[in-house]
Design a protein around this motif. Structure first.
Motif, PDB file in Angstrom:
ATOM      1  N   GLY A  60     -23.560 -10.684  59.627  1.00 36.37           N
ATOM      2  CA  GLY A  60     -22.252 -10.343  59.076  1.00 36.37           C
ATOM      3  C   GLY A  60     -22.117  -8.874  58.757  1.00 36.37           C
ATOM      4  N   ALA A  61     -23.195  -8.238  58.290  1.00 35.41           N
ATOM      5  CA  ALA A  61     -23.146  -6.815  57.965  1.00 35.41           C
ATOM      6  C   ALA A  61     -23.181  -5.949  59.216  1.00 35.41           C
ATOM      7  CB  ALA A  61     -24.325  -6.439  57.062  1.00 35.41           C
ATOM      8  N   THR A  62     -23.662  -6.497  60.319  1.00 33.42           N
ATOM      9  CA  THR A  62     -23.831  -5.711  61.540  1.00 33.42           C
ATOM     10  C   THR A  62     -22.661  -5.891  62.502  1.00 33.42           C
ATOM     11  OG1 THR A  62     -26.219  -6.049  61.307  1.00 33.42           O
ATOM     12  CG2 THR A  62     -25.439  -5.176  63.401  1.00 33.42           C
ATOM     13  N   VAL A  63     -22.303  -7.152  62.778  1.00 32.41           N
ATOM     14  CA  VAL A  63     -21.188  -7.420  63.685  1.00 32.41           C
ATOM     15  C   VAL A  63     -19.889  -7.228  62.911  1.00 32.41           C
ATOM     16  CG1 VAL A  63     -20.087  -9.079  65.225  1.00 32.41           C
ATOM     17  CG2 VAL A  63     -22.569  -9.051  64.990  1.00 32.41           C
ATOM     18  N   GLY A  64     -19.442  -5.991  62.852  1.00 35.00           N
ATOM     19  CA  GLY A  64     -18.237  -5.678  62.110  1.00 35.00           C
ATOM     20  C   GLY A  64     -17.191  -5.085  63.019  1.00 35.00           C
ATOM     21  N   THR A  65     -16.455  -4.132  62.472  1.00 28.61           N
ATOM     22  CA  THR A  65     -15.396  -3.516  63.262  1.00 28.61           C
ATOM     23  C   THR A  65     -15.955  -2.709  64.425  1.00 28.61           C
ATOM     24  OG1 THR A  65     -15.428  -1.664  61.735  1.00 28.61           O
ATOM     25  CG2 THR A  65     -13.824  -3.389  61.315  1.00 28.61           C
ATOM     26  N   GLY A 255     -26.548  -2.308  59.273  1.00 31.16           N
ATOM     27  CA  GLY A 255     -26.354  -3.553  58.549  1.00 31.16           C
ATOM     28  C   GLY A 255     -27.519  -4.505  58.664  1.00 31.16           C
ATOM     29  N   LEU A 256     -28.385  -4.296  59.679  1.00 29.28           N
ATOM     30  CA  LEU A 256     -29.548  -5.173  59.811  1.00 29.28           C
ATOM     31  C   LEU A 256     -30.429  -5.116  58.566  1.00 29.28           C
ATOM     32  CD1 LEU A 256     -30.640  -4.597  63.524  1.00 29.28           C
ATOM     33  CD2 LEU A 256     -29.742  -6.714  62.539  1.00 29.28           C
ATOM     34  N   ASP A 257     -30.469  -3.940  57.931  1.00 25.70           N
ATOM     35  CA  ASP A 257     -31.310  -3.805  56.746  1.00 25.70           C
ATOM     36  C   ASP A 257     -30.695  -4.469  55.523  1.00 25.70           C
ATOM     37  OD1 ASP A 257     -29.308  -1.850  56.885  1.00 25.70           O
ATOM     38  OD2 ASP A 257     -30.339  -0.579  55.437  1.00 25.70           O
ATOM     39  N   ALA A 258     -29.450  -4.956  55.633  1.00 21.44           N
ATOM     40  CA  ALA A 258     -28.830  -5.652  54.503  1.00 21.44           C
ATOM     41  C   ALA A 258     -29.617  -6.902  54.128  1.00 21.44           C
ATOM     42  CB  ALA A 258     -27.386  -6.026  54.840  1.00 21.44           C
ATOM     43  N   VAL A 259     -30.331  -7.462  55.091  1.00 20.37           N
ATOM     44  CA  VAL A 259     -31.165  -8.634  54.804  1.00 20.37           C
ATOM     45  C   VAL A 259     -32.163  -8.323  53.691  1.00 20.37           C
ATOM     46  CG1 VAL A 259     -32.963 -10.135  55.746  1.00 20.37           C
ATOM     47  CG2 VAL A 259     -30.924  -9.644  57.098  1.00 20.37           C
ATOM     48  N   ILE A 336     -13.680  -7.861  59.161  1.00 21.60           N
ATOM     49  CA  ILE A 336     -13.638  -6.819  58.130  1.00 21.60           C
ATOM     50  C   ILE A 336     -13.921  -7.404  56.756  1.00 21.60           C
ATOM     51  CG2 ILE A 336     -12.121  -5.163  56.974  1.00 21.60           C
ATOM     52  CD1 ILE A 336     -10.747  -4.769  59.733  1.00 21.60           C
ATOM     53  N   PHE A 337     -13.384  -8.602  56.490  1.00 19.48           N
ATOM     54  CA  PHE A 337     -13.670  -9.250  55.202  1.00 19.48           C
ATOM     55  C   PHE A 337     -15.160  -9.523  55.061  1.00 19.48           C
ATOM     56  CE2 PHE A 337     -14.166 -12.456  52.051  1.00 19.48           C
ATOM     57  CZ  PHE A 337     -13.103 -12.317  51.171  1.00 19.48           C
ATOM     58  N   SER A 338     -15.757 -10.075  56.109  1.00 19.53           N
ATOM     59  CA  SER A 338     -17.170 -10.432  56.075  1.00 19.53           C
ATOM     60  C   SER A 338     -18.054  -9.208  55.880  1.00 19.53           C
ATOM     61  CB  SER A 338     -17.551 -11.151  57.378  1.00 19.53           C
ATOM     62  OG  SER A 338     -18.941 -11.360  57.458  1.00 19.53           O
TER      63      SER A 338
END
Length: 493
Positions: A60-65, A255-259, A336-338
């Motif tokens: 979710g943090a990576t596949v964004g806009t 965003g991968l590091d958001a994990v 965008i919400f995610s």
């Protein structure tokens, strides 16, 4: 750390891994016989996230806009060879993801690369990494939220025939003056995060599922319009163009590091963290390369320049219908919400760790006994993100965000090597294969992409580090918990 310590010793004092883990409340992750201690408030974050929910945080943090719109700027730089640019960015993210997986399994705490740097490279380096993560999470959250109004308008126009006025929906500086949809978006995200991370993770997992379906649908339809002739002039601008495109495309892998920011809220962290990082990387890479290949095969590369809602236009050209524009408007709204949800979540957990360490005021480390979340911290982050998104044009900060992230990624890769040398017997749920070649390659690829960024980016980054130094020497070095005399905190690892 006594008051007689030299400045150099204070700058590079390291926090023992046992202390990091003990403060997180992860007693099960401590080696046998290691002391357990409470956090600053004595209330820990709650472990309520499973493997799929954690993987969804990474996806979710990576596949964004980024993947929805990056092709319009990347393809003109590289031509059809943009596929190679995606692969270079993916290899860089993949090498780093393996390093993150090892560090997350060895140090399963919140704070991501900030905490890892504190354990391996020292306090001042950790603080600098924390600033890099502020650029990655805080600034990018604002930039992401800004565009929500545009896609709400696209959907409202197609579905109901009306639009929100540009002055309150368009990006600031681009026809807009006060981005009301961005403020509403951030407020909804903050409300959800305050209610509890378990509920937030479930909502995010659902939205991630929808995003994946939409992108898979694009790949499936896009490949029906594939023409091999569109790939003939494969590298029209040379390999230099491929490098420049890869540097900009890397923003799509952030965003991968958001994990790893969820280390203290994960069930069975030594196993779950590395698995989620690897699952996120594989899913994201397959989606990105698939979308790029389908798009390039369906449309000549010269048509991408300046194209708005390019993926929707490609589907419309293939099918001869207008429904793709509405479908991708819905997909962008959900995306965008995610992304905003996960990015703000990650930012609050990094500030939580910094507050607990004394790098920031201890208020940032307070956890609500009712919800198990850092409520005050979340509200402050939400207000800051909403203000930036409402009033400030942030397009020029995209490369700055990439630079901050690449620096943080490099630090994690170096940290793997240092931790292997200083604490070879530390329990690890995952070990980087091909050590030490993989961490060194990770650093090399990060440096390669940094070199491809715009020179002005370095100036802005230097200003950010100068401000960070002012905060560190003005507040953090004096209030660091490592100033306390307890042996487990004062020890230089």
């Amino acid at each position: 750390m006594t008051s007689h310590s030299s400045l150099g010793e204070r700058l590079f004092r390291r926090k023992p891994v046992a202390s990091l883990i003990a403060e997180s409340g992860a007693a099960d992750a401590l080696p046998a016989g290691a002391p357990e201690e409470g956090g600053r408030s004595g209330i820990h974050l709650r472990r309520s996230i499973g493997l799929w929910q954690l993987s969804s945080i990474g996806i979710g943090a990576t596949v964004g806009t980024g993947i929805f719109f990056v092709l319009s700027s990347a393809v003109p730089e590289a031509g059809p060879a943009v596929i190679l640019s995606f692969l270079i960015a993916a290899v860089t993210a993949g090498l780093t993801a393996l390093c993150y997986a090892e560090m997350a399994s060895a140090i399963p705490v919140s704070g991501s690369s900030y905490s890892y740097a504190y354990a391996t490279l020292g306090e001042v380096v950790a603080f600098g990494v924390g600033v890099c993560l502020l650029l990655e999470y805080g600034v990018s959250a604002s930039a992401i939220a800004v565009s929500w109004g545009q896609y709400l308008n696209k959907f409202f126009d197609l579905a109901f025939g009306f639009q929100i006025p540009d002055w309150m929906a368009a990006p600031p500086g681009d026809g807009g003056y006060f981005n009301l949809p961005a403020v509403i978006l951030v407020a909804m995200v903050v409300f959800l995060l305050i209610r509890g991370v378990g509920e937030s993770a479930k909502v995010n997992a659902t939205m991630v599922g929808i995003k994946i379906v939409i992108l898979v649908l694009f790949i499936a339809i896009g490949l029906t319009g594939f023409h091999s002739g569109n790939l003939r002039d494969f590298m029209p601008l040379g390999f230099g163009g491929v490098q420049v495109a890869a540097s900009s495309i890397f923003f799509s892998f952030i965003g991968l590091d958001a994990v790893s920011t969820a280390g203290e809220e994960v069930k069975n962290p030594r196993r779950t963290l590395p698995l989620a990082i690897i699952i996120s990387l594989v899913v994201v890479t397959l989606l990105y390369v698939g979308v790029a290949l389908a798009a390039i095969g369906a449309q000549h590369w010269q048509l991408f320049d300046g194209q708005e809602a390019g993926l929707a236009q490609i589907l419309q050209d293939i099918t001869g219908q207008t429904w793709p524009a509405m479908l991708f408007a819905i997909g962008a709204i959900i995306s965008i919400f995610s992304v905003t949800l996960v990015v703000i979540y990650g930012q609050t957990r990094i500030l939580y760790s910094m507050g607990r360490d004394g790098m920031l005021p201890k208020k940032f480390a307070e956890v609500s006994p009712r919800t198990g979340t850092p409520v005050w911290n979340t509200v402050v982050v939400g207000i800051a993100v909403a203000v930036l998104a409402a009033f400030v044009p942030l397009d020029i900060l995209t490369d700055l965000t990439s630079l901050g992230t690449l620096v943080a990624f490099s630090v994690v890769s170096v940290g793997v090597i240092i931790l292997r040398r200083t604490q070879p017997d530390l329990p690890r749920g995952f070990k980087v294969p091909g050590y030490p070649v993989v961490p060194l390659l990770s650093v090399g690829f990060c440096a390669y992409l940094i070199y491809g960024l715009h020179p002005l980016t370095y100036l802005f980054f230097g200003i950010a580090l100068a401000l960070a130094a002012a905060v560190y020497f003005g507040y953090s070095i004096k209030h660091s918990r490592l100033n306390q005399p307890e042996p487990e905190l004062a020890k230089v690892a």
